[in-house]
Motif scaffolding. Structure first.
Motif, PDB file in Angstrom:
ATOM      1  N   UNK A 373       4.968   0.092   0.211  1.00  0.00           N
ATOM      2  CA  UNK A 373       3.632   0.034   0.809  1.00  0.00           C
ATOM      3  C   UNK A 373       3.677  -0.573   2.201  1.00  0.00           C
ATOM      4  N   UNK A 374       4.464  -1.647   2.368  1.00  0.00           N
ATOM      5  CA  UNK A 374       4.598  -2.244   3.691  1.00  0.00           C
ATOM      6  C   UNK A 374       5.190  -1.270   4.688  1.00  0.00           C
ATOM      7  N   UNK A 375       6.205  -0.507   4.252  1.00  0.00           N
ATOM      8  CA  UNK A 375       6.801   0.481   5.151  1.00  0.00           C
ATOM      9  C   UNK A 375       5.844   1.638   5.415  1.00  0.00           C
ATOM     10  N   UNK A 376       5.041   1.987   4.421  1.00  0.00           N
ATOM     11  CA  UNK A 376       4.056   3.046   4.614  1.00  0.00           C
ATOM     12  C   UNK A 376       3.060   2.661   5.710  1.00  0.00           C
ATOM     13  N   UNK A 377       2.691   1.391   5.766  1.00  0.00           N
ATOM     14  CA  UNK A 377       1.787   0.944   6.833  1.00  0.00           C
ATOM     15  C   UNK A 377       2.483   0.994   8.187  1.00  0.00           C
ATOM     16  N   UNK A 378       3.801   0.784   8.218  1.00  0.00           N
ATOM     17  CA  UNK A 378       4.561   0.992   9.458  1.00  0.00           C
ATOM     18  C   UNK A 378       4.366   2.424   9.945  1.00  0.00           C
ATOM     19  N   UNK A 379       4.433   3.359   9.014  1.00  0.00           N
ATOM     20  CA  UNK A 379       4.325   4.781   9.356  1.00  0.00           C
ATOM     21  C   UNK A 379       2.926   5.127   9.864  1.00  0.00           C
ATOM     22  N   UNK A 380       1.902   4.765   9.107  1.00  0.00           N
ATOM     23  CA  UNK A 380       0.538   5.118   9.528  1.00  0.00           C
ATOM     24  C   UNK A 380       0.150   4.372  10.805  1.00  0.00           C
ATOM     25  N   UNK A 442      -8.818   8.283   5.449  1.00  0.00           N
ATOM     26  CA  UNK A 442      -7.972   8.278   6.635  1.00  0.00           C
ATOM     27  C   UNK A 442      -6.651   7.559   6.317  1.00  0.00           C
ATOM     28  N   UNK A 443      -5.658   7.738   7.204  1.00  0.00           N
ATOM     29  CA  UNK A 443      -4.310   7.242   6.919  1.00  0.00           C
ATOM     30  C   UNK A 443      -4.280   5.738   6.694  1.00  0.00           C
ATOM     31  N   UNK A 444      -4.970   4.995   7.567  1.00  0.00           N
ATOM     32  CA  UNK A 444      -4.957   3.545   7.436  1.00  0.00           C
ATOM     33  C   UNK A 444      -5.596   3.053   6.162  1.00  0.00           C
ATOM     34  N   UNK A 445      -6.517   3.814   5.606  1.00  0.00           N
ATOM     35  CA  UNK A 445      -7.162   3.428   4.347  1.00  0.00           C
ATOM     36  C   UNK A 445      -6.149   3.365   3.214  1.00  0.00           C
ATOM     37  N   UNK A 446      -5.308   4.390   3.094  1.00  0.00           N
ATOM     38  CA  UNK A 446      -4.361   4.432   1.983  1.00  0.00           C
ATOM     39  C   UNK A 446      -3.306   3.339   2.107  1.00  0.00           C
ATOM     40  N   UNK A 447      -2.788   3.123   3.307  1.00  0.00           N
ATOM     41  CA  UNK A 447      -1.718   2.130   3.449  1.00  0.00           C
ATOM     42  C   UNK A 447      -2.251   0.701   3.367  1.00  0.00           C
ATOM     43  N   UNK A 448      -3.395   0.417   4.014  1.00  0.00           N
ATOM     44  CA  UNK A 448      -3.941  -0.938   3.978  1.00  0.00           C
ATOM     45  C   UNK A 448      -4.380  -1.309   2.572  1.00  0.00           C
ATOM     46  N   UNK A 449      -5.086  -0.412   1.900  1.00  0.00           N
ATOM     47  CA  UNK A 449      -5.582  -0.738   0.571  1.00  0.00           C
ATOM     48  C   UNK A 449      -4.455  -0.846  -0.451  1.00  0.00           C
ATOM     49  N   UNK A 450      -3.387  -0.077  -0.259  1.00  0.00           N
ATOM     50  CA  UNK A 450      -2.242  -0.212  -1.165  1.00  0.00           C
ATOM     51  C   UNK A 450      -1.614  -1.597  -1.020  1.00  0.00           C
ATOM     52  N   UNK A 451      -1.522  -2.093   0.204  1.00  0.00           N
ATOM     53  CA  UNK A 451      -0.978  -3.440   0.426  1.00  0.00           C
ATOM     54  C   UNK A 451      -1.873  -4.490  -0.220  1.00  0.00           C
ATOM     55  N   UNK A 452      -3.171  -4.386  -0.002  1.00  0.00           N
ATOM     56  CA  UNK A 452      -4.082  -5.387  -0.557  1.00  0.00           C
ATOM     57  C   UNK A 452      -4.076  -5.341  -2.089  1.00  0.00           C
ATOM     58  N   UNK A 453      -4.019  -4.155  -2.667  1.00  0.00           N
ATOM     59  CA  UNK A 453      -3.975  -4.046  -4.128  1.00  0.00           C
ATOM     60  C   UNK A 453      -2.700  -4.680  -4.676  1.00  0.00           C
ATOM     61  N   UNK A 454      -1.575  -4.411  -4.033  1.00  0.00           N
ATOM     62  CA  UNK A 454      -0.316  -5.002  -4.494  1.00  0.00           C
ATOM     63  C   UNK A 454      -0.331  -6.514  -4.328  1.00  0.00           C
TER      64      UNK A 454
END
Length: 854
Positions: A373-380, A442-454
Motif C-alpha cells: 500500500x505504501x508503494x502504491x501511494x508512491x505510484x499514484x 480517483x487514484x489517490x483515493x484508493x492508495x490513501x484509504x488503503x494506507x489508513x485502513x491498514x
C-alpha cells in the motif's frame, strides 16, 4: 517475447544495461557537445535517450518471471570486503529487476520522459538549455542505478548520484544567491541522512555477511543478536555527572542489532524522503526550474527512502519498535507539513509541503507493515503530483508574459480567473487536486484509504522463537495513526483546493488585460527578475495556454491521476472477490512474502473495511467544502479575518512554524561557532605558533650558527677544545643512576636495583633492613618490602676523583586483595546463565527477555 527470452536469459539480462546506458549516453553527449549541437539536437538527444529507456523498461517489465523471480545482470566484480568470520564478501556491480523495481523503473522513465518533453518547451529560452538536459538525463541515470542496484553498495552509488544531481538542478540558476543556497542546503541535509545509511550498511555486512538484498533477507535472522548500548565501553553510572544520573539507566541496556540497523536505515530514508526532522531541504528545492520540482518531488529522488524501506522490509519487520518509529514519524510529518500548507501563497511551495505530507502517508504505509500500500501511494503520487507541478509550471509560464520576477510569478495573489484563459491546464490541475484530496474513485483515493485502513487494522508483532514478543505495539497506536491521518487528509483537501480556487477562479489579479497589447521591452523566459508590488496596476496581454509539448504531459498525467488507482483497488477486490482490480498487489506479493508473519490483523476489525472508509471520504468532502466556502464564495475573507484575530498564530504557521529559524539558531549556529573557533585556532595556533614561531626559532638559530660558520680554522679548533672540555667535565662528575626491576613487587615484594657503571665507580647502598657497608664495587642490591610498606633506597656513588653523587629511590607495595572467585560478565552479574545446548536464537531470547529488548 520468447525470442527475447532466448536473447536475454533471466540470469544475464543485458537489456538492463540498455535502460541504464541510454540516459547516461544522453547526459554525456549533451554535457560535452550540447552547446555546439544546438537546442534542437539537445532536445532530440534527451528525448530519444529517455524514450528508448522507457521502451526497454516496458519490455523488461513484460518479461518479468511469473509468480515472483527477477531478472539480473552482473557487469563486473567491484571489490571484496572481509566479514567478521574472516570470510570474503564480494561486491559486484550487479543490477536486477523484480515486481517492485520493475514498476519503479516504469514510473521513472515514463514520468521522466513526460517531464523531459515538457521541459523542451518550458526551458526553450534559457541559455543553459543543453546543461539543463544533461543534468536531467544524469539524474534519471542515477535514479535507475539506485532502483536497479542488486546490492546496497550499488544502490548507494545511485543514492549519492541523485543527491549530486539535485544539488546541480536545484541550484541551476546559481547566479541568484537564494538558488545557490537552496542547492547547498539540499546537499548538506542529505549528507546527514547518508551517514545513517553508511552505518546501516556496515551493520548489515557485519551481521548478515552480505550486502546483496537477497542475502540480507535470507540471513536477516542473524540480526536477532543482542547489542549492548549502555554502558558504552568501560563507562558506568559512576562516570556520569550527578545532575545527569536520573537520565542514565542503572542496568545494562540491550537492543536487537536489527533495531539499530533499521533505525540507521530510516535515518538515511528520512533525509532522502524529507521526513521530520530532515524535511527542511525539500521546500527550498522550489528554487530550481519547475520541471526539476516535478522530477524530484514526483517520480524520483524523494521516493527513494520509501523504496529502500520496502526493499529491506525483511529487516524492518524484525523490529516492531523501528516500525513504530517509521509510522509515527510518517504521521507526524503528514500532519505537520499539511498545517504549513494551509496559508502559503507561493503555488510551488504549497505543492512542496504537499509532497512532504504525502511522503508521510507513504511512511505510514510501510511503517504499519502495508508495504504494498505504501508503494502504491508512491505510484499514484508520481502521477498526480507530477501533473500538479507541471500544471503550476504552465501557470507560471503564462504569468511570465508580464511578471518576470520569480517569486511574484508564483504568488497566487497575482493569479485568479485563469480557468477561462487556460482551460486545459485548469481541468488537468483539477483532476490532480481531486486525486490528491482522495475523491472517491480517483487514484489517490484508493492508495490513501488503503494506507489508513491498514494503519487502523494492522499491528506488528515481534519475531520471537518462543512466541513471546519482546516489545508489543500498544493497542491504541494503530487507531491513533488512523485518526491523525484523517485530520491530515482533511487539511490536504483544504489547502489543495485553496490553491485551485485562488489560481483558477475569481478575477484575474495579475494585470489589466489589454487586447492586442505588445511588450515594448520583450524579455526571454526567466531572464528578467523585476516585478511589481501588490496593488500596482500593470497592463498586459491575455494569459494563454501553454504550447503542445507542455500540454500533452498534462493530459497523460491527468488521466493517470484518475484511473491508476484501479491497479490496486483492494476494496473492490473485497467486494467482488475479483483480483483483477488489484494486479499490482499480485505483482508485489512475492516481494513482501517474508513480512507476512510479522504483520497481523487487530482483533475485532473484521467487517470494518467499508465503514472505516467513510471518515476518509468525509475528510475529502469536508476539506473541499471548506475551501470552496472560504476562497470561492467569500473570496478569502475568512482567512483575512483569522489573520487579523490571531496574527501571532497566523504568522507562525505562515512562517512554517519557524523551524528553519530554530535550526539556524541551534544547529547552524553551533556549527558556525565551531567553525569560528577552528578558524581562530588555525590563525593563531597553526599559523601563528606552529608555523610562524617555528620559522622564527629556526631563523634565530640560523643567525647564531652563521656567526660560528666563519671558515677560519682557528674558530673550529677552539670549538673542538670547548667540546673536549665538556666531555671531560662529564667524565669527571659522577652519576648516581640505576636500573630498577620491580616486576615482582606486587607478588613477592622484591625489588632489584642495578647501578650504572662509570670510571672508577664504587657504590654504597643504604636502606632499612640492609647492613651498613662502606663503598665497594657491588653494583646490585635486592630490597624486600612487606604488604603496605614503603621504603627509600639511597645510592651513593664515588668515582676515581673521589667526587660523590647521591640518588634516592622510593618504593611502595600495595596491600593484598582477594582474587575473584570466577569470571564476570560485561553485562552485569544479574544476567541469567544461558542454558546449555541452546540455539543462538534461544540464547539471545533468554539473555534479553528479562530486560525487554526493542
Amino acid at each position: 517475447m520468447e525470442a527475447l527470452r532466448v536473447l536475454f536469459p533471466a540470469s544475464e539480462f543485458a537489456l538492463l544495461a540498455v535502460i541504464l546506458g541510454l540516459p547516461a549516453l544522453g547526459a554525456f553527449v549533451n554535457g560535452l557537445f550540447g552547446k555546439r549541437l544546438g537546442k534542437d539536437a539537445v532536445r532530440l538527444m534527451a528525448l530519444a535517450a529517455l524514450g528508448g529507456a522507457f521502451l526497454a523498461a516496458v519490455t523488461t517489465f513484460l518479461m518479468l518471471p511469473h509468480e515472483g523471480g527477477k531478472l539480473t545482470w552482473t557487469a563486473w566484480r567491484w571489490f571484496s570486503i572481509t566479514g567478521r568470520m574472516g570470510q570474503s564478501i564480494p561486491i559486484d556491480v550487479a543490477f536486477s529487476v523484480d515486481g517492485l523495481s520493475g514498476t519503479m523503473i516504469l514510473v521513472i522513465t515514463g514520468v521522466g520522459f513526460l517531464i523531459h518533453l515538457y521541459s523542451s518547451a518550458y526551458m526553450r529560452e534559457d541559455p543553459g538549455y543543453y546543461r539543463f538536459f544533461a543534468y536531467l538525463n544524469l539524474f534519471i541515470f542515477s535514479m535507475l542505478v539506485l532502483i536497479m542496484g542488486d546490492n546496497l553498495a550499488v544502490l548507494f552509488v545511485g543514492w549519492e548520484g541523485v543527491g549530486m544531481c539535485s544539488y546541480l538542478l536545484i541550484g541551476f540558476w546559481f547566479k541568484d544567491d537564494k538558488n545557490a543556497s537552496a542547492g547547498k542546503k539540499a546537499f548538506v541535509v542529505n549528507r546527514i541522512g547518508d551517514f545513517g545509511l553508511l552505518v546501516a550498511m556496515a551493520m548489515l555486512a557485519y551481521y548478515t555477511g552480505t550486502l546483496n538484498f537477497d542475502g540480507i533477507a535470507a540471513n536477516a535472522g542473524n540480526l536477532l543478536a543482542a547489542v549492548k548500548i549502555w554502558p558504552i565501553g568501560n563507562m558506568s553510572a559512576d562516570t556520569v555527572p550527578g545532575f545527569l544520573s536520573f537520565l542514565i539507566p542503572s542496568q545494562p541496556v540491550l537492543v536487537y542489532a536489527g533495531t539499530l540497523a533499521a533505525l540507521a536505515l530510516f535515518l538515511g530514508c528520512a533525509g532522502k524522503s524529507a521526513q521530520i526532522p530532515l524535511y527542511v531541504w525539500l521546500p527550498d528545492a522550489m528554487a530550481g526550474p519547475t520541471p526539476v520540482s516535478a522530477l524530484i518531488h514526483a517520480a524520483t529522488m524523494v521516493t527513494a527512502g520509501v523504496y529502500l524501506v520496502a526493499r529491506l522490509s525483511a529487516v524492518f519487520v524484525l523490529s516492531p519498535f523501528a516500525m513504530a518509529v517509521v509510522a509515527v514519524t510518517g504521521v507526524a510529518t503528514a500532519l505537520f507539513a499539511a498545517s504549513i500548507g494551509l496559508f502559503q501563497n507561493d503555488l510551488k511551495k504549497v505543492l512542496a509541503y504537499s509532497t512532504v505530507s504525502q511522503l508521510g502517508f507513504m511512511f505510514i504505509g510501510v511503517g504499519v507493515g502495508a508495504f504494498a500500500a505504501g508503494f502504491f501511494h508512491v505510484l499514484t503520487h508520481a502521477f498526480f503530483k507530477a501533473c500538479l507541478f507541471l500544471g503550476a509550471g504552465s501557470v507560471i509560464h503564462a504569468m511570465h508574459a508580464r511578471i518576470h520576477d520569480t517569486d511574484q510569478s508564483q504568488d497566487m495573489r497575482n493569479m485568479g480567473g485563469l480557468k477561462n484563459h487556460m482551460p486545459l491546464t485548469r481541468w488537468t490541475f483539477l483532476l490532480a487536486c481531486l486525486s490528491i484530496a482522495g475523491f472517491p474513485g480517483f487514484a489517490g483515493f484508493w492508495s490513501k484509504d488503503e494506507i489508513l485502513w491498514r494503519a487502523f487494522s494492522s499491528r506488528i508483532e515481534s519475531v520471537s522463537t518462543r512466541g513471546q514478543p519482546v516489545w508489543q505495539w500498544p493497542e491504541w497506536l494503530g487507531p491513533a495513526i488512523y485518526w491523525v491521518g484523517i485530520l491530515a487528509a482533511t487539511m490536504t483537501a483544504f489547502y489543495m483546493f485553496r490553491a485551485y480556487f485562488q489560481t483558477f477562479h475569481g478575477e484575474f489579479r495579475g494585470w489589466t488585460i489589454v487586447r492586442g497589447w505588445k511588450d515594448p521591452h520583450p524579455h526571454g523566459h526567466h531572464d528578467d527578475h523585476h516585478g511589481h508590488a501588490h496593488g500596482e496596476k500593470l497592463e498586459g496581454p491575455e494569459p494563454h495556454e501553454s504550447p503542445l509539448p507542455m500540454t500533452i504531459p498534462l493530459i497523460v498525467l491527468g488521466a493517470l491521476s484518475v484511473f491508476a488507482g484501479f491497479l490496486m483497488a483492494e476494496p473492490l477486490v473485497h467486494l467482488t472477490h475479483n483480483h483483477a482490480f488489484a494486479p499490482l498487489a499480485h505483482l508485489l506479493e512475492p516481494v513482501f512474502s517474508l513480512t507476512e508473519r510479522a504483520v497481523k490483523a487487530r482483533e475485532g476489525v473484521e467487517g470494518l473495511l467499508f465503514p472505516m472508509m467513510l471518515p476518509g471520504v468525509a475528510a475529502c468532502f469536508t476539506g473541499i467544502f471548506l475551501a470552496m466556502l472560504v476562497y470561492w464564495n467569500k473570496r478569502g475573507e475568512p482567512e483575512r479575518r483569522f489573520a487579523e484575530s490571531f496574527p501571532g498564530l497566523y504568522r507562525l504557521i505562515y512562517d512554517k512554524w519557524r523551524i528553519d529559524e530554530l535550526y539556524n539558531a541551534t544547529v547552524v549556529g553551533m556549527v558556525d561557532a565551531i567553525a569560528d573557533i577552528f578558524t581562530m585556532a588555525d590563525k593563531w595556533i597553526i599559523d601563528g605558533i606552529i608555523a610562524k614561531l617555528s620559522a622564527a626559532l629556526v631563523g634565530f638559530f640560523g643567525t647564531v650558527l652563521r656567526a660560528l660558520q666563519t671558515g677560519r680554522v682557528q674558530v673550529y679548533a677552539a670549538s673542538m677544545v670547548i667540546g673536549l672540555a665538556g666531555v671531560g667535565w662529564f667524565l669527571v662528575k659522577p652519576h648516581a643512576d640505576a636500573n630498577v626491576d620491580d616486576a615482582e613487587l606486587r607478588r613477592s615484594g622484591e625489588v632489584r636495583l642495578s647501578a650504572a657503571p662509570g670510571l672508577g665507580y664504587r657504590y654504597r647502598w643504604e636502606a632499612p633492613g640492609l647492613p651498613a657497608r662502606d663503598f665497594s664495587e657491588a653494583a646490585d642490591v635486592t630490597v624486600k618490602l612487606e604488604p603496605g610498606e614503603t621504603k627509600d633506597v639511597v645510592l651513593r656513588v664515588r668515582n676515581a676523583f673521589d667526587r660523590e653523587a647521591t640518588e634516592t629511590f622510593s618504593f611502595s607495595r600495595p596491600t593484598g586483595r582477594k582474587t575473584p572467585a570466577g569470571p564476570t560478565t560485561m553485562l552485569g552479574s544479574d544476567v541469567p546463565a544461558l542454558p546449555p545446548g541452546a540455539t543462538p536464537a534461544e540464547q539471545i531470547h533468554d539473555l534479553i527477555q528479562p530486560r525487554g529488548l526493542q
